[in-house]
Design a protein around this motif. Structure first.
Motif, short mmCIF file in Angstrom:
data_model
loop_
_atom_site.label_atom_id
_atom_site.label_comp_id
_atom_site.label_asym_id
_atom_site.label_seq_id
_atom_site.Cartn_x
_atom_site.Cartn_y
_atom_site.Cartn_z
N PHE A 1 35.50 42.38 25.97
CA PHE A 1 36.41 42.61 27.11
C PHE A 1 36.43 41.42 28.06
O PHE A 1 35.43 40.75 28.28
N VAL A 2 37.62 41.20 28.61
CA VAL A 2 37.77 40.29 29.74
C VAL A 2 38.67 41.01 30.74
O VAL A 2 39.65 41.63 30.36
N ARG A 3 38.29 40.96 32.02
CA ARG A 3 39.02 41.72 33.03
C ARG A 3 39.46 40.82 34.18
O ARG A 3 38.82 39.82 34.48
N TRP A 4 40.54 41.23 34.80
CA TRP A 4 41.00 40.57 36.02
C TRP A 4 41.74 41.58 36.87
O TRP A 4 42.18 42.63 36.39
N LEU A 5 41.88 41.28 38.14
CA LEU A 5 42.57 42.17 39.06
C LEU A 5 44.03 41.79 39.19
O LEU A 5 44.40 40.62 39.02
N GLY A 6 44.85 42.78 39.53
CA GLY A 6 46.26 42.51 39.75
C GLY A 6 46.48 41.47 40.83
O GLY A 6 47.31 40.57 40.70
N LYS A 7 45.70 41.56 41.92
CA LYS A 7 45.89 40.61 43.00
C LYS A 7 45.41 39.21 42.60
O LYS A 7 45.89 38.21 43.14
N GLU A 8 44.48 39.14 41.63
CA GLU A 8 44.04 37.83 41.16
C GLU A 8 45.15 37.10 40.42
O GLU A 8 45.37 35.90 40.63
N ILE A 9 45.86 37.79 39.56
CA ILE A 9 46.92 37.13 38.80
C ILE A 9 48.08 36.74 39.71
O ILE A 9 48.85 35.83 39.40
N MET A 10 48.18 37.41 40.86
CA MET A 10 49.21 37.05 41.83
C MET A 10 48.80 35.86 42.68
O MET A 10 49.61 34.96 42.95
N LEU A 11 47.53 35.85 43.12
CA LEU A 11 47.08 34.84 44.07
C LEU A 11 46.35 33.66 43.43
O LEU A 11 46.44 32.54 43.91
#
Length: 311
Positions: free
Chosen positions: A287-297
């Motif tokens: 697994f690799v995870r990221w936040l929605g706000k991370e991909i935006m900012l």
């Protein structure tokens, strides 16, 4: 007698012969709301929701600008399309499209675009006002945007188009090659001449199976980075059920999950997600995870994280 526009009870004072004294009396008594110069609405019809208020203002501008078409940000509000940024569409100024040669109201606060809209690019909203079609709205909004932001709008519009093709859409319909091709063709036919060349590449990368703006942003940034593209919402069958991760790179046995508030609304959702990850991990998935706000900012941080996970 007050002239009324079917659907909302909007009053065009200039066209109805209502006197200033009558308007002032009704306003002072709280019976009318001034929506824009010369156009009023019965106070009990003024909506509470900001998005609905935006649409009332858009309709009022159309009353004052006969022949205009609701478009761009205002059409996005009507169609329920997501914004690729943090600012929702309804916080934008009202947007109208006027045909060449039309003279818009001088007292208008709306953004007035000028374009010749073919008949197929115009339809009617629920209240009977002219609005750009879903496909035309999506391409108007995507025009001039970078690929990730363009995909946010067009992926979502593509899902709505597929839902309109069938009375009962199923998950697999959003990845059905025939439907996906129809969506891309609809966008290609709807896009204005000015932006056609720029948008054709984005249109070719539309995937209605992507379920959130964050997934669409991720897809756009992955393409720009040159990293391998994953399968989106791929069907993975396990001994404890079938799962559909946001991203899946089968060659690397890697699952990518873009986490956001909606995904984990409630304690039960968090528990179910942990159980799901445990099942997939036991079957060898990484697994690799990221936040929605991370991909935006911080999209470059997310892409670097995915690159490391892919090895």
């Amino acid at each position: 007698m007050l002239a009324r526009i079917e659907g909302e009870g909007l009053l065009d004072a200039m066209a109805s012969g209502v006197t200033d004294a009558m308007i002032r009396t009704a306003l002072a008594a709280g019976r009318l709301v001034a929506v824009r110069y010369g156009v009023f609405l019965s106070a009990d019809a003024w909506p509470d929701e900001p998005s609905a208020q935006h649409l009332v203002r858009a309709h009022a501008e159309m009353v004052a600008n006969p022949g205009s078409v609701m478009s761009h940000e205002s059409a996005a509000v009507a169609w329920g399309l997501p914004s690729p940024g943090f600012t929702p569409w309804h916080e934008s100024r009202v947007s109208l499209t006027l045909a060449r040669g039309m003279h818009g109201s001088r007292r208008s606060s709306a953004v007035q675009h000028v374009a010749e809209l073919p008949p197929a690019a115009v339809t009617r909203d629920a209240d009977g006002y002219q609005i750009t079609s879903l496909a035309r709205t999506a391409t108007d909004l995507a025009a001039g945007q970078a690929l990730p932001q363009a995909l946010v709008v067009m992926d979502a519009a593509g899902r709505l188009l597929i839902e309109s093709y069938s009375s009962r859409s199923r998950r697999e319909d959003f990845a059905n090659p025939r439907y996906v091709r129809a969506v891309r063709e609809a966008f290609a036919e709807a896009v204005g001449r000015r932006w056609r060349t720029q948008l054709l590449d984005a249109i070719a990368r539309v995937e209605p199976c992507r379920e959130s703006p964050a997934e669409s942003l991720t897809a756009g940034y992955l393409h720009l980075s040159g990293l391998p593209m994953p399968q989106f919402q791929a069907r993975i069958v396990t001994r404890k059920g079938t799962f559909y991760p946001d991203c899946y790179w089968p060659e690397s046995n890697l699952i990518g999950e873009c986490d956001g508030k909606l995904k984990y609304a409630g304690a039960d959702a968090i528990v179910l997600e942990k159980e799901r990850e445990q099942v997939l991990s036991e079957e060898g998935k990484r697994f690799v995870r990221w936040l929605g706000k991370e991909i935006m900012l911080r999209p470059h941080d997310v892409i670097a994280r995915i690159a490391r996970a892919l090895g």
